[in-house]
Design a protein around this motif. Structure first.
Motif, PDB file in Angstrom:
ATOM      1  N   ARG A  19       0.105  15.188   7.828  1.00 29.94           N
ATOM      2  CA  ARG A  19      -1.331  14.918   7.968  1.00 29.94           C
ATOM      3  C   ARG A  19      -1.717  13.921   6.884  1.00 29.94           C
ATOM      4  O   ARG A  19      -1.319  14.071   5.728  1.00 29.94           O
ATOM      5  CB  ARG A  19      -2.142  16.198   7.780  1.00 29.94           C
ATOM      6  N   PRO A  20      -2.491  12.906   7.234  1.00 28.43           N
ATOM      7  CA  PRO A  20      -2.873  11.927   6.212  1.00 28.43           C
ATOM      8  C   PRO A  20      -3.791  12.532   5.157  1.00 28.43           C
ATOM      9  O   PRO A  20      -4.630  13.383   5.458  1.00 28.43           O
ATOM     10  CB  PRO A  20      -3.596  10.841   7.005  1.00 28.43           C
ATOM     11  N   ALA A  21      -3.606  12.116   3.909  1.00 27.18           N
ATOM     12  CA  ALA A  21      -4.494  12.532   2.828  1.00 27.18           C
ATOM     13  C   ALA A  21      -5.867  11.903   3.065  1.00 27.18           C
ATOM     14  O   ALA A  21      -6.019  11.004   3.895  1.00 27.18           O
ATOM     15  CB  ALA A  21      -3.921  12.095   1.490  1.00 27.18           C
ATOM     16  N   ALA A  22      -6.849  12.362   2.333  1.00 25.47           N
ATOM     17  CA  ALA A  22      -8.219  11.852   2.486  1.00 25.47           C
ATOM     18  C   ALA A  22      -8.228  10.334   2.333  1.00 25.47           C
ATOM     19  O   ALA A  22      -7.649   9.785   1.397  1.00 25.47           O
ATOM     20  CB  ALA A  22      -9.128  12.497   1.445  1.00 25.47           C
ATOM     21  N   GLY A  23      -8.872   9.671   3.282  1.00 23.52           N
ATOM     22  CA  GLY A  23      -9.017   8.221   3.229  1.00 23.52           C
ATOM     23  C   GLY A  23      -7.826   7.433   3.738  1.00 23.52           C
ATOM     24  O   GLY A  23      -7.857   6.206   3.756  1.00 23.52           O
ATOM     25  N   VAL A  24      -6.782   8.116   4.177  1.00 31.18           N
ATOM     26  CA  VAL A  24      -5.583   7.432   4.683  1.00 31.18           C
ATOM     27  C   VAL A  24      -5.609   7.470   6.209  1.00 31.18           C
ATOM     28  O   VAL A  24      -5.773   8.536   6.797  1.00 31.18           O
ATOM     29  CB  VAL A  24      -4.297   8.123   4.159  1.00 31.18           C
ATOM     30  N   PRO A  25      -5.453   6.315   6.875  1.00 32.44           N
ATOM     31  CA  PRO A  25      -5.425   6.331   8.341  1.00 32.44           C
ATOM     32  C   PRO A  25      -4.175   7.040   8.866  1.00 32.44           C
ATOM     33  O   PRO A  25      -3.134   7.042   8.207  1.00 32.44           O
ATOM     34  CB  PRO A  25      -5.414   4.849   8.728  1.00 32.44           C
ATOM     35  N   ASP A  26      -4.300   7.635  10.036  1.00 35.89           N
ATOM     36  CA  ASP A  26      -3.181   8.357  10.640  1.00 35.89           C
ATOM     37  C   ASP A  26      -2.245   7.377  11.349  1.00 35.89           C
ATOM     38  O   ASP A  26      -2.552   6.198  11.511  1.00 35.89           O
ATOM     39  CB  ASP A  26      -3.727   9.394  11.626  1.00 35.89           C
ATOM     40  N   PHE A  27      -1.092   7.865  11.772  1.00 30.14           N
ATOM     41  CA  PHE A  27      -0.140   7.058  12.525  1.00 30.14           C
ATOM     42  C   PHE A  27      -0.754   6.685  13.866  1.00 30.14           C
ATOM     43  O   PHE A  27      -1.621   7.387  14.356  1.00 30.14           O
ATOM     44  CB  PHE A  27       1.153   7.847  12.745  1.00 30.14           C
TER      45      PHE A  27
ATOM     46  N   ARG B  32       0.842  -1.191   0.000  1.00 26.95           N
ATOM     47  CA  ARG B  32       0.000   0.000   0.000  1.00 26.95           C
ATOM     48  C   ARG B  32       0.881   1.246   0.000  1.00 26.95           C
ATOM     49  O   ARG B  32       1.994   1.217   0.491  1.00 26.95           O
ATOM     50  CB  ARG B  32      -0.880   0.013   1.250  1.00 26.95           C
ATOM     51  N   VAL B  33       0.349   2.300  -0.547  1.00 26.63           N
ATOM     52  CA  VAL B  33       1.037   3.588  -0.517  1.00 26.63           C
ATOM     53  C   VAL B  33       0.196   4.529   0.334  1.00 26.63           C
ATOM     54  O   VAL B  33      -0.984   4.729   0.064  1.00 26.63           O
ATOM     55  CB  VAL B  33       1.222   4.170  -1.939  1.00 26.63           C
ATOM     56  N   ARG B  34       0.793   5.055   1.363  1.00 22.97           N
ATOM     57  CA  ARG B  34       0.112   5.990   2.273  1.00 22.97           C
ATOM     58  C   ARG B  34       0.641   7.392   1.983  1.00 22.97           C
ATOM     59  O   ARG B  34       1.837   7.635   2.065  1.00 22.97           O
ATOM     60  CB  ARG B  34       0.386   5.638   3.728  1.00 22.97           C
ATOM     61  N   THR B  35      -0.262   8.298   1.636  1.00 21.23           N
ATOM     62  CA  THR B  35       0.138   9.658   1.275  1.00 21.23           C
ATOM     63  C   THR B  35      -0.156  10.618   2.420  1.00 21.23           C
ATOM     64  O   THR B  35      -1.254  10.597   2.989  1.00 21.23           O
ATOM     65  CB  THR B  35      -0.600  10.115   0.007  1.00 21.23           C
ATOM     66  N   PHE B  36       0.845  11.423   2.738  1.00 22.83           N
ATOM     67  CA  PHE B  36       0.726  12.430   3.783  1.00 22.83           C
ATOM     68  C   PHE B  36       1.119  13.778   3.211  1.00 22.83           C
ATOM     69  O   PHE B  36       1.874  13.862   2.249  1.00 22.83           O
ATOM     70  CB  PHE B  36       1.633  12.085   4.971  1.00 22.83           C
ATOM     71  N   GLU B  37       0.593  14.838   3.821  1.00 24.76           N
ATOM     72  CA  GLU B  37       0.900  16.200   3.411  1.00 24.76           C
ATOM     73  C   GLU B  37       1.410  16.964   4.621  1.00 24.76           C
ATOM     74  O   GLU B  37       0.931  16.759   5.737  1.00 24.76           O
ATOM     75  CB  GLU B  37      -0.353  16.870   2.852  1.00 24.76           C
TER      76      GLU B  37
ATOM     77  N   ARG C  39       4.460   1.758   2.585  1.00 23.27           N
ATOM     78  CA  ARG C  39       5.188   2.744   1.787  1.00 23.27           C
ATOM     79  C   ARG C  39       4.510   4.084   1.999  1.00 23.27           C
ATOM     80  O   ARG C  39       3.291   4.196   1.854  1.00 23.27           O
ATOM     81  CB  ARG C  39       5.139   2.347   0.320  1.00 23.27           C
ATOM     82  N   PHE C  40       5.304   5.094   2.337  1.00 21.11           N
ATOM     83  CA  PHE C  40       4.779   6.417   2.626  1.00 21.11           C
ATOM     84  C   PHE C  40       5.306   7.422   1.611  1.00 21.11           C
ATOM     85  O   PHE C  40       6.479   7.415   1.268  1.00 21.11           O
ATOM     86  CB  PHE C  40       5.179   6.875   4.028  1.00 21.11           C
ATOM     87  N   ILE C  41       4.421   8.293   1.154  1.00 18.75           N
ATOM     88  CA  ILE C  41       4.801   9.415   0.315  1.00 18.75           C
ATOM     89  C   ILE C  41       4.414  10.676   1.076  1.00 18.75           C
ATOM     90  O   ILE C  41       3.286  10.799   1.544  1.00 18.75           O
ATOM     91  CB  ILE C  41       4.091   9.370  -1.053  1.00 18.75           C
ATOM     92  N   VAL C  42       5.367  11.601   1.196  1.00 19.08           N
ATOM     93  CA  VAL C  42       5.114  12.852   1.911  1.00 19.08           C
ATOM     94  C   VAL C  42       5.209  13.994   0.907  1.00 19.08           C
ATOM     95  O   VAL C  42       6.245  14.211   0.292  1.00 19.08           O
ATOM     96  CB  VAL C  42       6.129  13.063   3.050  1.00 19.08           C
ATOM     97  N   HIS C  43       4.095  14.696   0.737  1.00 22.28           N
ATOM     98  CA  HIS C  43       4.051  15.891  -0.109  1.00 22.28           C
ATOM     99  C   HIS C  43       4.253  17.095   0.802  1.00 22.28           C
ATOM    100  O   HIS C  43       3.480  17.302   1.740  1.00 22.28           O
ATOM    101  CB  HIS C  43       2.703  16.014  -0.828  1.00 22.28           C
ATOM    102  N   SER C  44       5.293  17.872   0.538  1.00 18.98           N
ATOM    103  CA  SER C  44       5.561  19.050   1.361  1.00 18.98           C
ATOM    104  C   SER C  44       5.220  20.308   0.574  1.00 18.98           C
ATOM    105  O   SER C  44       5.272  20.325  -0.652  1.00 18.98           O
ATOM    106  CB  SER C  44       7.027  19.074   1.782  1.00 18.98           C
ATOM    107  N   LYS C  45       4.845  21.339   1.325  1.00 16.45           N
ATOM    108  CA  LYS C  45       4.545  22.617   0.684  1.00 16.45           C
ATOM    109  C   LYS C  45       4.915  23.744   1.627  1.00 16.45           C
ATOM    110  O   LYS C  45       5.108  23.542   2.834  1.00 16.45           O
ATOM    111  CB  LYS C  45       3.069  22.704   0.307  1.00 16.45           C
ATOM    112  N   LEU C  46       5.030  24.929   1.058  1.00 14.87           N
ATOM    113  CA  LEU C  46       5.245  26.154   1.817  1.00 14.87           C
ATOM    114  C   LEU C  46       4.137  27.122   1.453  1.00 14.87           C
ATOM    115  O   LEU C  46       3.799  27.265   0.280  1.00 14.87           O
ATOM    116  CB  LEU C  46       6.599  26.780   1.467  1.00 14.87           C
ATOM    117  N   SER C  47       3.581  27.796   2.438  1.00 20.71           N
ATOM    118  CA  SER C  47       2.549  28.790   2.162  1.00 20.71           C
ATOM    119  C   SER C  47       3.107  30.205   2.280  1.00 20.71           C
ATOM    120  O   SER C  47       2.379  31.170   2.119  1.00 20.71           O
ATOM    121  CB  SER C  47       1.353  28.588   3.093  1.00 20.71           C
TER     122      SER C  47
END
Length: 91
Positions: free
Chosen positions: A21-29, A5-10, A40-48
């Motif tokens: 933070r988990p993406a929609a539908g992804v359980p948290d830690f 599985r691929v777990r996506t976090f932002e 497998r984890f994918i982390v999308h990072s951003k700056l505001s």
């Protein structure tokens, strides 16, 4: 072995305390994993805000009564993210 599985976090690195933070539908830690059931984890990072940020991820683990921290980075160097209109610092 089960399909991986691929777990996506932002994470917003402009937050005072950035946390994934988990993406929609992804359980948290926390997650339970094994060599037969990896995650497998994918982390999308951003700056505001216009910033130049260097960062690493700490993965805290517990196995058979032992614990530790795994540092995720780019071969010993931190990840780097430059926000819009930020001045890039020299490396």
């Amino acid at each position: 072995m089960a399909p991986q599985r691929v777990r996506t976090f932002e994470v917003n690195l402009s937050d005072p305390t950035p946390l994934p933070r988990p993406a929609a539908g992804v359980p948290d830690f926390p997650y339970t994993v094994s060599h037969l059931d990896p995650e497998r984890f994918i982390v999308h990072s951003k700056l505001s805000t216009p910033e130049d940020v260097s960062w690493r991820i700490e993965v805290h683990w517990l196995c058979n009564g032992q614990s530790g921290v795994l540092l995720a980075d780019l071969a010993g160097e931190p990840f780097r993210l430059v926000g819009p209109h930020a001045r890039r610092a020299p490396r």
